[in-house]
Scaffold this motif. Sequence first.
Motif, PDB file in Angstrom:
ATOM      1  N   ALA A  83       0.837  -1.205   0.000  1.00  0.00           N
ATOM      2  CA  ALA A  83       0.000   0.000   0.000  1.00  0.00           C
ATOM      3  C   ALA A  83       0.867   1.248   0.000  1.00  0.00           C
ATOM      4  O   ALA A  83       1.820   1.362   0.770  1.00  0.00           O
ATOM      5  CB  ALA A  83      -0.923   0.006   1.216  1.00  0.00           C
ATOM      6  N   GLY A  84       0.542   2.188  -0.872  1.00  0.00           N
ATOM      7  CA  GLY A  84       1.325   3.419  -0.949  1.00  0.00           C
ATOM      8  C   GLY A  84       0.615   4.468  -1.777  1.00  0.00           C
ATOM      9  O   GLY A  84      -0.305   4.163  -2.542  1.00  0.00           O
ATOM     10  N   ILE A  85       1.057   5.715  -1.626  1.00  0.00           N
ATOM     11  CA  ILE A  85       0.507   6.830  -2.403  1.00  0.00           C
ATOM     12  C   ILE A  85       1.654   7.653  -2.969  1.00  0.00           C
ATOM     13  O   ILE A  85       2.782   7.609  -2.464  1.00  0.00           O
ATOM     14  CB  ILE A  85      -0.409   7.727  -1.544  1.00  0.00           C
ATOM     15  CG1 ILE A  85       0.354   8.319  -0.349  1.00  0.00           C
ATOM     16  CG2 ILE A  85      -1.638   6.942  -1.079  1.00  0.00           C
ATOM     17  CD1 ILE A  85      -0.457   9.329   0.450  1.00  0.00           C
ATOM     18  N   HIS A  86       1.345   8.419  -4.019  1.00  0.00           N
ATOM     19  CA  HIS A  86       2.359   9.281  -4.615  1.00  0.00           C
ATOM     20  C   HIS A  86       2.560  10.543  -3.803  1.00  0.00           C
ATOM     21  O   HIS A  86       3.663  11.101  -3.750  1.00  0.00           O
ATOM     22  CB  HIS A  86       1.994   9.646  -6.051  1.00  0.00           C
ATOM     23  CG  HIS A  86       2.964  10.593  -6.681  1.00  0.00           C
ATOM     24  ND1 HIS A  86       2.741  11.951  -6.769  1.00  0.00           N
ATOM     25  CD2 HIS A  86       4.186  10.380  -7.216  1.00  0.00           C
ATOM     26  CE1 HIS A  86       3.777  12.532  -7.339  1.00  0.00           C
ATOM     27  NE2 HIS A  86       4.665  11.604  -7.634  1.00  0.00           N
ATOM     28  N   GLY A  87       1.516  11.010  -3.150  1.00  0.00           N
ATOM     29  CA  GLY A  87       1.639  12.217  -2.351  1.00  0.00           C
ATOM     30  C   GLY A  87       0.934  13.403  -2.982  1.00  0.00           C
ATOM     31  O   GLY A  87       0.240  13.278  -3.996  1.00  0.00           O
ATOM     32  N   PRO A  88       1.095  14.577  -2.398  1.00  0.00           N
ATOM     33  CA  PRO A  88       0.330  15.753  -2.832  1.00  0.00           C
ATOM     34  C   PRO A  88       0.784  16.276  -4.182  1.00  0.00           C
ATOM     35  O   PRO A  88       1.881  15.962  -4.665  1.00  0.00           O
ATOM     36  CB  PRO A  88       0.619  16.775  -1.728  1.00  0.00           C
ATOM     37  CG  PRO A  88       1.974  16.395  -1.214  1.00  0.00           C
ATOM     38  CD  PRO A  88       2.002  14.889  -1.277  1.00  0.00           C
ATOM     39  N   GLU A  89      -0.071  17.093  -4.774  1.00  0.00           N
ATOM     40  CA  GLU A  89       0.272  17.707  -6.065  1.00  0.00           C
ATOM     41  C   GLU A  89       1.472  18.639  -5.914  1.00  0.00           C
ATOM     42  O   GLU A  89       2.356  18.673  -6.774  1.00  0.00           O
ATOM     43  CB  GLU A  89      -0.933  18.481  -6.599  1.00  0.00           C
ATOM     44  CG  GLU A  89      -0.717  19.096  -7.967  1.00  0.00           C
ATOM     45  CD  GLU A  89      -1.956  19.758  -8.501  1.00  0.00           C
ATOM     46  OE1 GLU A  89      -1.830  20.555  -9.466  1.00  0.00           O
ATOM     47  OE2 GLU A  89      -3.055  19.509  -7.978  1.00  0.00           O
ATOM     48  N   PHE A  98       2.539  20.665   3.182  1.00  0.00           N
ATOM     49  CA  PHE A  98       3.071  19.950   4.343  1.00  0.00           C
ATOM     50  C   PHE A  98       2.083  18.950   4.926  1.00  0.00           C
ATOM     51  O   PHE A  98       2.479  17.895   5.435  1.00  0.00           O
ATOM     52  CB  PHE A  98       3.534  20.950   5.403  1.00  0.00           C
ATOM     53  CG  PHE A  98       4.827  21.629   5.044  1.00  0.00           C
ATOM     54  CD1 PHE A  98       6.035  20.974   5.238  1.00  0.00           C
ATOM     55  CD2 PHE A  98       4.842  22.889   4.483  1.00  0.00           C
ATOM     56  CE1 PHE A  98       7.239  21.572   4.895  1.00  0.00           C
ATOM     57  CE2 PHE A  98       6.032  23.499   4.134  1.00  0.00           C
ATOM     58  CZ  PHE A  98       7.240  22.843   4.337  1.00  0.00           C
ATOM     59  N   GLU A  99       0.807  19.251   4.836  1.00  0.00           N
ATOM     60  CA  GLU A  99      -0.182  18.278   5.299  1.00  0.00           C
ATOM     61  C   GLU A  99      -0.139  17.035   4.420  1.00  0.00           C
ATOM     62  O   GLU A  99      -0.212  15.903   4.906  1.00  0.00           O
ATOM     63  CB  GLU A  99      -1.573  18.910   5.281  1.00  0.00           C
ATOM     64  CG  GLU A  99      -2.647  18.043   5.896  1.00  0.00           C
ATOM     65  CD  GLU A  99      -3.988  18.757   5.997  1.00  0.00           C
ATOM     66  OE1 GLU A  99      -5.026  18.062   5.865  1.00  0.00           O
ATOM     67  OE2 GLU A  99      -4.002  19.976   6.216  1.00  0.00           O
ATOM     68  N   GLY A 100      -0.003  17.259   3.105  1.00  0.00           N
ATOM     69  CA  GLY A 100       0.119  16.133   2.187  1.00  0.00           C
ATOM     70  C   GLY A 100       1.400  15.351   2.388  1.00  0.00           C
ATOM     71  O   GLY A 100       1.433  14.125   2.232  1.00  0.00           O
ATOM     72  N   PHE A 101       2.472  16.067   2.729  1.00  0.00           N
ATOM     73  CA  PHE A 101       3.759  15.417   3.017  1.00  0.00           C
ATOM     74  C   PHE A 101       3.591  14.480   4.213  1.00  0.00           C
ATOM     75  O   PHE A 101       4.027  13.313   4.186  1.00  0.00           O
ATOM     76  CB  PHE A 101       4.797  16.501   3.306  1.00  0.00           C
ATOM     77  CG  PHE A 101       6.236  16.045   3.294  1.00  0.00           C
ATOM     78  CD1 PHE A 101       6.598  14.702   3.340  1.00  0.00           C
ATOM     79  CD2 PHE A 101       7.252  16.991   3.246  1.00  0.00           C
ATOM     80  CE1 PHE A 101       7.937  14.313   3.332  1.00  0.00           C
ATOM     81  CE2 PHE A 101       8.592  16.610   3.238  1.00  0.00           C
ATOM     82  CZ  PHE A 101       8.933  15.269   3.286  1.00  0.00           C
ATOM     83  N   ALA A 102       2.946  14.969   5.264  1.00  0.00           N
ATOM     84  CA  ALA A 102       2.737  14.148   6.458  1.00  0.00           C
ATOM     85  C   ALA A 102       1.892  12.917   6.133  1.00  0.00           C
ATOM     86  O   ALA A 102       2.158  11.811   6.641  1.00  0.00           O
ATOM     87  CB  ALA A 102       2.079  14.981   7.547  1.00  0.00           C
ATOM     88  N   GLY A 147      11.974  17.579  -7.406  1.00  0.00           N
ATOM     89  CA  GLY A 147      10.545  17.301  -7.346  1.00  0.00           C
ATOM     90  C   GLY A 147      10.199  16.036  -6.588  1.00  0.00           C
ATOM     91  O   GLY A 147      11.065  15.279  -6.143  1.00  0.00           O
ATOM     92  N   ASP A 148       8.906  15.810  -6.412  1.00  0.00           N
ATOM     93  CA  ASP A 148       8.388  14.616  -5.726  1.00  0.00           C
ATOM     94  C   ASP A 148       9.076  14.385  -4.379  1.00  0.00           C
ATOM     95  O   ASP A 148       9.380  13.251  -3.996  1.00  0.00           O
ATOM     96  CB  ASP A 148       8.541  13.369  -6.601  1.00  0.00           C
ATOM     97  CG  ASP A 148       7.624  13.380  -7.810  1.00  0.00           C
ATOM     98  OD1 ASP A 148       6.551  14.002  -7.743  1.00  0.00           O
ATOM     99  OD2 ASP A 148       7.986  12.776  -8.838  1.00  0.00           O
ATOM    100  N   VAL A 149       9.318  15.490  -3.666  1.00  0.00           N
ATOM    101  CA  VAL A 149      10.083  15.403  -2.422  1.00  0.00           C
ATOM    102  C   VAL A 149       9.380  14.525  -1.391  1.00  0.00           C
ATOM    103  O   VAL A 149      10.021  13.715  -0.699  1.00  0.00           O
ATOM    104  CB  VAL A 149      10.338  16.812  -1.851  1.00  0.00           C
ATOM    105  CG1 VAL A 149      10.967  16.733  -0.465  1.00  0.00           C
ATOM    106  CG2 VAL A 149      11.222  17.607  -2.802  1.00  0.00           C
ATOM    107  N   ALA A 150       8.069  14.659  -1.261  1.00  0.00           N
ATOM    108  CA  ALA A 150       7.341  13.872  -0.270  1.00  0.00           C
ATOM    109  C   ALA A 150       7.448  12.379  -0.576  1.00  0.00           C
ATOM    110  O   ALA A 150       7.742  11.566   0.311  1.00  0.00           O
ATOM    111  CB  ALA A 150       5.874  14.313  -0.223  1.00  0.00           C
TER     112      ALA A 150
END
Length: 229
Positions: A83-89, A98-102, A147-150
């Motif tokens: 299970a995983g996600i790419h993260g925020p836009e 930062f909320e998306g990073f968390a 890019g894609d830091v999170a």
Amino acid sequence: MASYLITGANRGIGLGIVEQLVLRGERVFVCARNPDVDPLAVLAGKHPGQVTLHRLDVTDQASVDALADAIAGQPLDVLINNAGIHGPERQGALDMDFEGFARTLAVNTLAPLRVSQALVSNLEAGIKPRIVMISSIMGQLARPMPGDVAYCTSKTALNKVMQALALELKDAGIAVAAVHPGWVKTDMGGPQAPLAVAESARNLIATIDALTLAQTGSFFNYDGTPLAW
């Protein structure tokens, strides 16, 4: 018949792994936030006793505890934390949600550890027990990229979690490794990706089959080639 548990198994690579394991005749605990939909429901209906569906939110401790209770006492040979996600836009170093990073760290880094901890007793009862973290070369420190830091950070951190878990579980005989699935034609990978889901899944399963305790704490490409950190 070996026993596998796969998180995030409702689509993409997770579903591809499930489909191939079922064809091989393995027992599969299939976990997803909403497992009661096609094609998972179809697989479970066609293979009763071989495929069991479990509702799981990997970021929710109560949900993880409920899964552990549901399969308590059942041996588990392989846990695949997929299970995983790419993260925020917005996830640039100078423009970060930062909320998306968390949230990305919660799903990609903390959740695999949470699930692994909850199922240690099942793995201890398994044959040649293994924990596999689906990671990414985007988390390699040896691969600078903008890019894609999170997302990248979450996978780098996952690799370190995997290393620590491997050290602590070695005496229990449980091998732990991180595996890059390749650039795959999924919702996250996009249609331009060179690998089909079935090809990635087939190679991942072969790499997992070959994993031994001597290799615990390692990082592999989907085809079993060792990767640099």
